[in-house]
Scaffold this motif. Structure first.
Motif, PDB file in Angstrom:
ATOM      1  N   ARG A 195      48.212   5.640  63.317  1.00 24.67           N
ATOM      2  CA  ARG A 195      48.650   6.458  62.190  1.00 24.67           C
ATOM      3  C   ARG A 195      49.800   5.860  61.396  1.00 24.67           C
ATOM      4  O   ARG A 195      50.040   6.250  60.281  1.00 24.67           O
ATOM      5  CB  ARG A 195      49.020   7.847  62.681  1.00 24.67           C
ATOM      6  N   GLY A 196      50.559   4.966  61.994  1.00 24.73           N
ATOM      7  CA  GLY A 196      51.626   4.300  61.259  1.00 24.73           C
ATOM      8  C   GLY A 196      53.010   4.829  61.588  1.00 24.73           C
ATOM      9  O   GLY A 196      53.184   5.811  62.312  1.00 24.73           O
ATOM     10  N   TRP A 197      53.997   4.138  61.065  1.00 25.29           N
ATOM     11  CA  TRP A 197      55.397   4.434  61.379  1.00 25.29           C
ATOM     12  C   TRP A 197      55.818   5.824  60.929  1.00 25.29           C
ATOM     13  O   TRP A 197      56.697   6.430  61.526  1.00 25.29           O
ATOM     14  CB  TRP A 197      56.314   3.374  60.769  1.00 25.29           C
ATOM     15  N   ARG A 198      55.223   6.353  59.863  1.00 22.43           N
ATOM     16  CA  ARG A 198      55.626   7.690  59.392  1.00 22.43           C
ATOM     17  C   ARG A 198      55.305   8.767  60.424  1.00 22.43           C
ATOM     18  O   ARG A 198      56.078   9.701  60.622  1.00 22.43           O
ATOM     19  CB  ARG A 198      54.956   8.001  58.056  1.00 22.43           C
ATOM     20  N   TRP A 199      54.158   8.625  61.092  1.00 23.36           N
ATOM     21  CA  TRP A 199      53.811   9.602  62.117  1.00 23.36           C
ATOM     22  C   TRP A 199      54.659   9.422  63.362  1.00 23.36           C
ATOM     23  O   TRP A 199      55.056  10.400  64.001  1.00 23.36           O
ATOM     24  CB  TRP A 199      52.315   9.539  62.442  1.00 23.36           C
ATOM     25  N   ALA A 200      54.964   8.179  63.700  1.00 25.85           N
ATOM     26  CA  ALA A 200      55.872   7.931  64.834  1.00 25.85           C
ATOM     27  C   ALA A 200      57.244   8.519  64.522  1.00 25.85           C
ATOM     28  O   ALA A 200      57.888   9.126  65.390  1.00 25.85           O
ATOM     29  CB  ALA A 200      55.969   6.436  65.122  1.00 25.85           C
ATOM     30  N   ALA A 201      57.692   8.362  63.284  1.00 27.64           N
ATOM     31  CA  ALA A 201      58.982   8.931  62.878  1.00 27.64           C
ATOM     32  C   ALA A 201      58.950  10.457  62.892  1.00 27.64           C
ATOM     33  O   ALA A 201      59.946  11.101  63.246  1.00 27.64           O
ATOM     34  CB  ALA A 201      59.368   8.424  61.489  1.00 27.64           C
ATOM     35  N   THR A 202      57.812  11.048  62.545  1.00 29.00           N
ATOM     36  CA  THR A 202      57.681  12.508  62.615  1.00 29.00           C
ATOM     37  C   THR A 202      57.846  12.989  64.054  1.00 29.00           C
ATOM     38  O   THR A 202      58.558  13.962  64.325  1.00 29.00           O
ATOM     39  CB  THR A 202      56.308  12.958  62.070  1.00 29.00           C
ATOM     40  N   LEU A 203      57.217  12.287  64.978  1.00 26.52           N
ATOM     41  CA  LEU A 203      57.294  12.659  66.395  1.00 26.52           C
ATOM     42  C   LEU A 203      58.712  12.492  66.939  1.00 26.52           C
ATOM     43  O   LEU A 203      59.267  13.414  67.544  1.00 26.52           O
ATOM     44  CB  LEU A 203      56.303  11.817  67.203  1.00 26.52           C
ATOM     45  N   THR A 247      52.574  13.817  77.293  1.00 30.18           N
ATOM     46  CA  THR A 247      52.089  14.212  75.968  1.00 30.18           C
ATOM     47  C   THR A 247      52.821  13.448  74.879  1.00 30.18           C
ATOM     48  O   THR A 247      52.207  12.907  73.951  1.00 30.18           O
ATOM     49  CB  THR A 247      52.265  15.728  75.761  1.00 30.18           C
ATOM     50  N   PHE A 248      54.143  13.395  74.976  1.00 30.59           N
ATOM     51  CA  PHE A 248      54.949  12.697  73.982  1.00 30.59           C
ATOM     52  C   PHE A 248      54.571  11.211  73.920  1.00 30.59           C
ATOM     53  O   PHE A 248      54.380  10.658  72.830  1.00 30.59           O
ATOM     54  CB  PHE A 248      56.438  12.862  74.298  1.00 30.59           C
ATOM     55  N   VAL A 249      54.456  10.568  75.069  1.00 24.45           N
ATOM     56  CA  VAL A 249      54.118   9.136  75.103  1.00 24.45           C
ATOM     57  C   VAL A 249      52.729   8.906  74.518  1.00 24.45           C
ATOM     58  O   VAL A 249      52.526   7.965  73.735  1.00 24.45           O
ATOM     59  CB  VAL A 249      54.240   8.577  76.538  1.00 24.45           C
ATOM     60  N   CYS A 250      51.760   9.736  74.876  1.00 25.20           N
ATOM     61  CA  CYS A 250      50.407   9.591  74.322  1.00 25.20           C
ATOM     62  C   CYS A 250      50.413   9.745  72.802  1.00 25.20           C
ATOM     63  O   CYS A 250      49.770   8.966  72.082  1.00 25.20           O
ATOM     64  CB  CYS A 250      49.451  10.603  74.953  1.00 25.20           C
ATOM     65  N   LEU A 251      51.130  10.746  72.308  1.00 27.65           N
ATOM     66  CA  LEU A 251      51.218  10.936  70.863  1.00 27.65           C
ATOM     67  C   LEU A 251      51.928   9.768  70.193  1.00 27.65           C
ATOM     68  O   LEU A 251      51.537   9.334  69.105  1.00 27.65           O
ATOM     69  CB  LEU A 251      51.930  12.250  70.536  1.00 27.65           C
ATOM     70  N   ASP A 264      49.539   6.809  70.087  1.00 27.34           N
ATOM     71  CA  ASP A 264      48.542   7.067  69.054  1.00 27.34           C
ATOM     72  C   ASP A 264      49.144   6.908  67.659  1.00 27.34           C
ATOM     73  O   ASP A 264      48.526   6.307  66.776  1.00 27.34           O
ATOM     74  CB  ASP A 264      47.961   8.476  69.217  1.00 27.34           C
ATOM     75  N   ALA A 265      50.337   7.424  67.459  1.00 30.83           N
ATOM     76  CA  ALA A 265      50.974   7.324  66.143  1.00 30.83           C
ATOM     77  C   ALA A 265      51.219   5.867  65.766  1.00 30.83           C
ATOM     78  O   ALA A 265      50.944   5.460  64.633  1.00 30.83           O
ATOM     79  CB  ALA A 265      52.287   8.104  66.135  1.00 30.83           C
ATOM     80  N   ILE A 266      51.717   5.091  66.695  1.00 33.98           N
ATOM     81  CA  ILE A 266      52.015   3.678  66.406  1.00 33.98           C
ATOM     82  C   ILE A 266      50.734   2.882  66.172  1.00 33.98           C
ATOM     83  O   ILE A 266      50.652   2.106  65.215  1.00 33.98           O
ATOM     84  CB  ILE A 266      52.848   3.067  67.550  1.00 33.98           C
ATOM     85  N   VAL A 303      55.257  19.488  69.430  1.00 34.55           N
ATOM     86  CA  VAL A 303      54.841  20.682  68.668  1.00 34.55           C
ATOM     87  C   VAL A 303      54.953  20.424  67.166  1.00 34.55           C
ATOM     88  O   VAL A 303      54.036  20.743  66.394  1.00 34.55           O
ATOM     89  CB  VAL A 303      55.678  21.911  69.089  1.00 34.55           C
ATOM     90  N   ILE A 304      56.058  19.839  66.734  1.00 32.99           N
ATOM     91  CA  ILE A 304      56.251  19.564  65.306  1.00 32.99           C
ATOM     92  C   ILE A 304      55.230  18.542  64.812  1.00 32.99           C
ATOM     93  O   ILE A 304      54.658  18.689  63.726  1.00 32.99           O
ATOM     94  CB  ILE A 304      57.702  19.112  65.045  1.00 32.99           C
ATOM     95  N   TYR A 305      54.965  17.533  65.613  1.00 28.78           N
ATOM     96  CA  TYR A 305      53.961  16.530  65.270  1.00 28.78           C
ATOM     97  C   TYR A 305      52.583  17.181  65.095  1.00 28.78           C
ATOM     98  O   TYR A 305      51.901  16.966  64.092  1.00 28.78           O
ATOM     99  CB  TYR A 305      53.927  15.465  66.364  1.00 28.78           C
ATOM    100  N   ALA A 306      52.172  17.974  66.087  1.00 30.03           N
ATOM    101  CA  ALA A 306      50.853  18.612  66.036  1.00 30.03           C
ATOM    102  C   ALA A 306      50.753  19.604  64.884  1.00 30.03           C
ATOM    103  O   ALA A 306      49.726  19.672  64.193  1.00 30.03           O
ATOM    104  CB  ALA A 306      50.560  19.313  67.366  1.00 30.03           C
ATOM    105  N   ALA A 307      51.819  20.354  64.648  1.00 28.07           N
ATOM    106  CA  ALA A 307      51.809  21.319  63.551  1.00 28.07           C
ATOM    107  C   ALA A 307      51.720  20.606  62.200  1.00 28.07           C
ATOM    108  O   ALA A 307      50.979  21.038  61.305  1.00 28.07           O
ATOM    109  CB  ALA A 307      53.051  22.201  63.615  1.00 28.07           C
ATOM    110  N   THR A 308      52.456  19.517  62.060  1.00 32.98           N
ATOM    111  CA  THR A 308      52.427  18.753  60.811  1.00 32.98           C
ATOM    112  C   THR A 308      51.063  18.112  60.600  1.00 32.98           C
ATOM    113  O   THR A 308      50.496  18.146  59.500  1.00 32.98           O
ATOM    114  CB  THR A 308      53.528  17.670  60.820  1.00 32.98           C
ATOM    115  N   TRP A 309      50.516  17.526  61.652  1.00 31.50           N
ATOM    116  CA  TRP A 309      49.201  16.889  61.570  1.00 31.50           C
ATOM    117  C   TRP A 309      48.141  17.919  61.170  1.00 31.50           C
ATOM    118  O   TRP A 309      47.306  17.667  60.307  1.00 31.50           O
ATOM    119  CB  TRP A 309      48.858  16.252  62.918  1.00 31.50           C
TER     120      TRP A 309
END
Length: 159
Positions: free
Chosen positions: A42-50, A30-34, A37-39, A100-106
């Protein structure tokens, strides 16, 4: 400290290896898939969120298992796989927190709320996931709580 004799007795019984490996693999995939996808999308900000969420999760879990303040919990050891638990915290737990934090933020950012409302919504979403996972994890022996009186499904309310 959680390393006293009472915590050792509570935590010595290892969790069954098969369910632990299954959950670890699911958390990693799950983490690797997210992250991919973020990279890519969605960009570096989403990768940094994860990644930041995973780091935050690791620090919180380490503090909760090592400070000895309030309620103490620990993860039963997995002697066959010591690298899965750096500093006593299973790394898949940290990756799970990141997801969880990534999905909640998204999700919260898709709500039509002001920034403060989005932050509160993300926090409530993440906490609600944790609130539902803790009793299941306790039931299956992924961690053990000790030194508590008042609880919900064997998880202290102040968790």
């Amino acid at each position: 400290m959680a390393s006293n004799a009472a915590s050792w007795v509570v935590c010595v019984a290892p969790t069954s290896l098969i369910p632990t490996l299954f959950i670890a693999v699911v958390a990693i995939v799950t983490f690797v898939c997210l992250l991919v996808d973020a990279i890519r999308n969605r960009g570096w900000r989403w990768a940094a969120t994860l990644v930041g969420g995973a780091f935050f999760g690791f620090v919180v879990e380490w503090l909760n298992t090592n400070t000895g303040t309030g309620h103490i919990y620990c993860y039963p050891p997995i002697p066959q796989l010591p690298l899965l638990s750096p500093l006593g915290v299973p790394f898949w737990v940290a990756l799970g927190w990141g997801s969880v934090i990534y999905a909640a933020t998204w999700t919260a950012q898709r709500l039509r709320l002001p920034a403060v409302g989005q932050a509160l919504a993300a926090a409530l979403l993440a906490v609600s996931v944790d609130f539902s996972l803790d009793p299941v994890a306790e039931l299956f022996g992924f961690w053990r709580w000790q030194f508590f009186d008042v609880n919900f499904c064997n998880v202290p309310y102040d968790n």
